[in-house]
Design a protein around this motif. Sequence first.
Motif, PDB file in Angstrom:
ATOM      1  N   UNK A  84      41.756  49.449  42.674  1.00 59.32           N
ATOM      2  CA  UNK A  84      41.896  49.419  44.133  1.00 59.32           C
ATOM      3  C   UNK A  84      42.238  50.789  44.714  1.00 59.32           C
ATOM      4  N   UNK A  85      42.132  51.828  43.884  1.00 60.41           N
ATOM      5  CA  UNK A  85      42.527  53.163  44.337  1.00 60.41           C
ATOM      6  C   UNK A  85      41.379  53.946  44.945  1.00 60.41           C
ATOM      7  N   UNK A  86      41.567  55.268  45.008  1.00 61.40           N
ATOM      8  CA  UNK A  86      40.518  56.165  45.514  1.00 61.40           C
ATOM      9  C   UNK A  86      39.353  56.170  44.522  1.00 61.40           C
ATOM     10  N   UNK A  87      38.281  56.863  44.856  1.00 62.55           N
ATOM     11  CA  UNK A  87      37.066  56.857  44.032  1.00 62.55           C
ATOM     12  C   UNK A  87      37.377  57.255  42.584  1.00 62.55           C
ATOM     13  N   UNK A  88      38.158  58.309  42.373  1.00 64.98           N
ATOM     14  CA  UNK A  88      38.443  58.752  41.006  1.00 64.98           C
ATOM     15  C   UNK A  88      39.274  57.709  40.264  1.00 64.98           C
ATOM     16  N   UNK A  89      40.223  57.081  40.971  1.00 61.96           N
ATOM     17  CA  UNK A  89      41.035  56.036  40.349  1.00 61.96           C
ATOM     18  C   UNK A  89      40.158  54.854  39.925  1.00 61.96           C
ATOM     19  N   UNK A  90      39.178  54.517  40.762  1.00 68.25           N
ATOM     20  CA  UNK A  90      38.293  53.386  40.436  1.00 68.25           C
ATOM     21  C   UNK A  90      37.381  53.735  39.263  1.00 68.25           C
ATOM     22  N   UNK A  91      36.853  54.957  39.269  1.00 69.51           N
ATOM     23  CA  UNK A  91      36.011  55.391  38.145  1.00 69.51           C
ATOM     24  C   UNK A  91      36.851  55.412  36.860  1.00 69.51           C
ATOM     25  N   UNK A  92      38.081  55.892  36.972  1.00 67.27           N
ATOM     26  CA  UNK A  92      38.990  55.934  35.815  1.00 67.27           C
ATOM     27  C   UNK A  92      39.221  54.541  35.248  1.00 67.27           C
ATOM     28  N   UNK A  93      39.343  53.580  36.129  1.00 66.46           N
ATOM     29  CA  UNK A  93      39.539  52.191  35.699  1.00 66.46           C
ATOM     30  C   UNK A  93      38.307  51.688  34.955  1.00 66.46           C
ATOM     31  N   UNK A  94      37.132  51.927  35.546  1.00 64.86           N
ATOM     32  CA  UNK A  94      35.899  51.432  34.918  1.00 64.86           C
ATOM     33  C   UNK A  94      35.652  52.128  33.563  1.00 64.86           C
ATOM     34  N   UNK A  95      35.915  53.436  33.527  1.00 66.31           N
ATOM     35  CA  UNK A  95      35.738  54.175  32.270  1.00 66.31           C
ATOM     36  C   UNK A  95      36.693  53.638  31.200  1.00 66.31           C
TER      37      UNK A  95
END
Length: 294
Positions: A84-95
Amino acid sequence: MSLFNKFVIETDNDYPHLLITAGVHGDEFESIRCIHTLINQLPGNLLKGKLTLVPCVNTEAFLLGNRTAADELDLARICPGDPNGTITMRVGHELSQLIRTADYYIDLHTGGIRFSVHPLTGYLLHPDQQVLDCSKWLAKSFNLPFIWGTDWRLPGRSMSIACEYGIPAIYAEYLGGAQCSEEGVSDYINGCLNVLGRLGMMNRVQPESRVKTIVEDPRRGSGHMQVCHPAEFDGFFTPTYSLGDTVQQGDVLGTVRTIDGRYTSKLIANQNGTVIVLRTFSMVRKGEATVVIA
Ligand SMILES: [Zn+2]
């Protein structure tokens, strides 16, 4: 919807699952080119297992021509991220979710726009001997000349997630400086193919070992490149040494000169070793890294 493109090659048997990622930082080009080649060459050649290839994890950063996306968060510092974070936080989650599904993991990097890195394969000095031995074996198989084992406790990286889940993992670094070296692309492709061969996932005649140096540095914080030999003030950086040079503690690694050209400060080596990262971008801000010694 997925935040980055994944290319999956499957066989009847989905063990082992090897994950190879590039573009965790958007300005690291050899890695991305390597994955593009693998995507076009590998289908049909896999004997067993499952291979997931990600050509560019950090698409927004790539399109900006930057290490990071617009939120300026470093994707290799914020894992496991936040859905639910910023774009990098979301990418970090998916990665991070993707890494957890892998049996082995390779993360390809370079020095990016501002740095150049001596070709090396790195791994974390995992507290579990079996994971450690396997990561080291992957690093040797990847077959770059320099191998660097560092502190496993560094948080937020793709490697940290693999470490937490006991997944044998390596990362690689190869030059950078805003270029895309053909040699780097080719060494990366061969490195990935060597690992696929060693894991029995494809037929591969293994080349002779090119590994010359293995350095293991268990000190807390080792492997954190962004804090080494920081500039004293904003200015112009000039290096004294080249990548791969041997230096002694006390040597002058380079200078930083004030923008008006009137005052120069020397950067003094704080340890003996090999220069493995060099700033290639002359402008430096106060506190930014200039040279890393392993
Ligand atoms: Zn990187």
